[in-house]
Scaffold this motif. Sequence first.
Motif, short mmCIF file in Angstrom:
data_model
loop_
_atom_site.label_atom_id
_atom_site.label_comp_id
_atom_site.label_asym_id
_atom_site.label_seq_id
_atom_site.Cartn_x
_atom_site.Cartn_y
_atom_site.Cartn_z
N TYR A 139 0.85 -1.19 0.00
CA TYR A 139 0.00 0.00 0.00
C TYR A 139 0.88 1.24 0.00
O TYR A 139 1.89 1.28 0.70
N ILE A 186 -2.67 7.17 6.71
CA ILE A 186 -2.58 7.32 5.26
C ILE A 186 -2.40 8.79 4.87
O ILE A 186 -1.46 9.15 4.16
N ALA A 211 -8.94 11.18 -3.04
CA ALA A 211 -9.71 11.01 -4.28
C ALA A 211 -9.89 9.55 -4.68
O ALA A 211 -10.24 9.26 -5.82
N GLY A 212 -9.63 8.62 -3.74
CA GLY A 212 -9.86 7.21 -4.05
C GLY A 212 -8.60 6.38 -3.96
O GLY A 212 -7.66 6.72 -3.24
N CYS A 213 -8.57 5.29 -4.71
CA CYS A 213 -7.35 4.47 -4.78
C CYS A 213 -7.36 3.70 -6.09
O CYS A 213 -8.39 3.57 -6.73
N THR A 228 -1.79 -1.34 -4.09
CA THR A 228 -2.90 -0.40 -3.97
C THR A 228 -2.32 0.95 -3.59
O THR A 228 -1.55 1.05 -2.63
N TYR A 230 -3.25 4.78 -2.49
CA TYR A 230 -4.24 5.78 -2.08
C TYR A 230 -3.90 7.08 -2.79
O TYR A 230 -2.74 7.51 -2.77
N LEU A 301 -9.32 -1.94 -15.20
CA LEU A 301 -7.92 -2.34 -14.97
C LEU A 301 -7.17 -1.37 -14.04
O LEU A 301 -6.00 -1.59 -13.73
N HIS A 303 -8.65 -0.85 -11.19
CA HIS A 303 -9.26 -1.29 -9.92
C HIS A 303 -9.45 -2.80 -9.94
O HIS A 303 -10.57 -3.29 -9.79
N VAL A 304 -8.37 -3.54 -10.17
CA VAL A 304 -8.54 -5.00 -10.27
C VAL A 304 -8.85 -5.57 -8.88
O VAL A 304 -8.42 -5.03 -7.86
N PRO A 305 -9.64 -6.65 -8.84
CA PRO A 305 -10.12 -7.17 -7.55
C PRO A 305 -9.06 -7.96 -6.80
O PRO A 305 -9.16 -9.17 -6.67
N LEU A 306 -8.06 -7.26 -6.28
CA LEU A 306 -6.99 -7.93 -5.54
C LEU A 306 -7.54 -8.73 -4.37
O LEU A 306 -7.05 -9.80 -4.04
N GLN A 307 -8.60 -8.18 -3.73
CA GLN A 307 -9.13 -8.88 -2.56
C GLN A 307 -9.59 -10.30 -2.89
O GLN A 307 -9.54 -11.18 -2.04
N SER A 308 -9.97 -10.53 -4.15
CA SER A 308 -10.45 -11.88 -4.50
C SER A 308 -9.30 -12.85 -4.76
O SER A 308 -9.52 -14.04 -4.97
#
Lengths: 352, 352
Positions: A139, A186, A211-213, A228, A230, A301, A303-308
Motif C-alpha cells: 500500500y 494514510i 480522491a480514491g485508490c 494499492t 491511495y 484495470l 481497480h482490479v479485484p486484488l481482494q479476490s
Amino acid sequence: MSSSDVNVKLSRLLLLAHKFNNFYLNGFQKGDIRPFLVEGQQVGLIKPDVIKQLNKYPEVFCIRDCEYTKQGIVELNPAFRDYSERTEKLDKVLRELRSKGLFSALQGWREEYYEVKAEHKSLLKMDRSATPLFGVRKYGVDINGYVRHPTHGLCIWLQQRSNTKETWPGKWDNMVGGGLSVGYGIKETAEKEAAEEASIPGDLVKNLVSAGCVSFFFESEQGLFPNTEYVFDLELPLDFVPHNADGEVQAFELLPANECIERVFTADFKTTSCPVVIDFLIRHGFITPENEFWFTQLVELLHVPLQSLYTYKQRLEESRKHHQQQQQTELILINKSLENGHAINKTITKTN
Amino acid sequence: MSSSDVNVKLSRLLLLAHKFNNFYLNGFQKGDIRPFLVEGQQVGLIKPDVIKQLNKYPEVFCIRDCEYTKQGIVELNPAFRDYSERTEKLDKVLRELRSKGLFSALQGWREEYYEVKAEHKSLLKMDRSATPLFGVRKYGVDINGYVRHPTHGLCIWLQQRSNTKETWPGKWDNMVGGGLSVGYGIKETAEKEAAEEASIPGDLVKNLVSAGCVSFFFESEQGLFPNTEYVFDLELPLDFVPHNADGEVQAFELLPANECIERVFTADFKTTSCPVVIDFLIRHGFITPENEFWFTQLVELLHVPLQSLYTYKQRLEESRKHHQQQQQTELILINKSLENGHAINKTITKTN
C-alpha cells in the motif's frame, strides 16, 4: 455496423494497463503460483522460482498440498509462537538468500521493514525489498500536484527520481509518492512525503483532497507487485515550484496534460506509477469515453479485484464445510443401512 | 495490535456495496448460470428460471453443453441469418412470455429497444424490459449535480423519480440519469438527459466533466443487472434550481454531503444508483481511507471486473486450442509407434 467498421486495435492506454497488470491478466492463470500462509491467513502469493529456494528451509517453510482444497500452499512454520519469532526466522532466511545473490529483489535490501498484515492484524515484518518475492500486498500514497493554467489548461507536476534510488532510479514519477510506514496514517504519510519530497508548505498541504485508490497486479524480474495506491489531488498556485528536501528526487517538471500522458507512455516513466496518472486524467475529464475506445476496460484495470486473489482462508473454510457435510451425509446413510439390517463393508466415519 | 482491538464489523457503506453487488459476490458462484451466445459471442448470462421457459422454444434457443468447455450454454439459433431475423424471432418469444405473465420484468414492457452488442457490433435488439432476463450488460449515464455552499460545504442535487415510472417509481436518484440510446453518444446522452430531466441550460451543461465510470452486478426479482454507468460531474451555481421537463421526475432536493449519504442508506434510494453517489463522495474527499475502514474493498466493489464474466468466446478458443494440441500430440505418438513397427490398437485421429 459490422465489426470491420470499428477500429478494435488496442489503444496505447489499454496496452499500458495490460502492462501494469501483466500478472493479473497472464501470470495468475498459469496455476503454478501458491498462496503464502501465516497463521492460517493468506498474506501472499509465491512463484515456483522462489518456492524452489524456500524448499531448502523445511524448518521455516512447510510446502505441501492442502488436504481440503487440494491446492499447493507455502506455510510459515505454524510452530513459531509469535510476531517476533516469525519475523526473526524469516529474516534469517532472507539474509541468507540475499548473500547468495539469488534474487535481484534482495540486492535492493533496505534495512527498512514492511508490516505483513491479514485482516488488519500484523503477523510479522520483513525487509521491504523482499515483499515482491512473497507477493505481499503493498500500500502506498500518491499526490497528483496540478495547476489550472490560464493558457495551457490542466497541467501536472511530475518528479524525476534520484539516480541513487534502489527502485526505478532516474525514472519519471508522480509529484509525491511513498509507501505506508508503521505508525503513520494514510493522510499523515501523504503530508509527510509532501514535505520531504517536494517541500510543500503546510498552508498548501491543507488543500489535499482524498480522491480514491487504484489497484493493479504487476510482475517484473524483481517479483510480484499487487499494489494499492491511495490517491490524493492537490491543486497548486501557478507560482509554486516544488523542490526536493530529502535527496530522493533529482528534478520536477510541470507538463500540460497532453504532454504528461505522452511522458507516461515512454520507458522513462515508472510503470507502477502509471495507474495513478491515468486515474487522475480520467477523473478530471481528460481521458473520456469519447476519446478512449476501451474506456470501461481501462477503468476496470485501474481497480482490479486484488481482494479476490487472497482468499485462501475463506476457500479452506468452504472446503472444510463441504467435506464435513459429505461426511455427515455418509454417516447418515451408513446408519440407515445399519438400521435396515444391511451388512455393510465400510468403516463408520466420524465428523470432526 | 491483536485482531480483537479492531472493529472489523462491516461498515454501512460496505454492506451497501455488497447489496448492489449481490450477484457478483453470491449469485455468480452458484454455477447454475449459463452464458447466452449470439453468433458465437457471449452477450449475456441466464438463470435457471429463465432457461426453464426458453426450453419451450427449441426452434429459437439451443440449450446444450459445449463440446469443448463442457459448460452449459444457451445459444440463439445460429441458423437465423441476420440482425433482423434474430430480433424478430426473439421478440416473438418475449411477447409470448409477457402475455403469460411469467416474469415481472416483462410487465414493465417499454416498446423501446435496447441494442445487444458484442465487441462493439450490434447483433440484435430486444425490449429494454427484457435485458435483466438475459443478463445483458447495460450502459447508462449519470450526472452528479453539486454546489459548493459557503456554509453547508459540498451539497448534492438529488431527484425523486416519478411515481409513474416503470422502474423504481418514487425512489430517490441522482440529479440526472438515463440509459444509452441508439444513435446517441455518451456525452450527448448526458446533455440530452440534463435538458429533459432537469432543464439545465446550455451555458451550464458546457461545464460537464467526464469523471470515469462505475461497474457493479446486482440481482433483483426482475433479473440481472450487470451495469456500467458513465459518470459526469456538474458544478452548479448556488442560485440554480433544476426543474423537470419530461414528467419523469416529481421533485428535486439539494442535500449537504452528510445528509445525502444518509438518504442513500434508506430504502427510498434506487439501489442501482448508489454506486454513482458513493464514487462521487470518494472522488471529492468526503469518504476517505481515514473515515471508512473498508475503503479499498469499497472502491473495488465500485469497479467489479464485468469484462471477465463475459468471456465465453475466449474460453472456447482456449479449450479448442488445448484440444487440438492434445490431438496433435496423440497423432505424433501414434505415428512414432507405427514407425517403430509396434502394433497399435487405436484409430488414428485427425486434427481439424
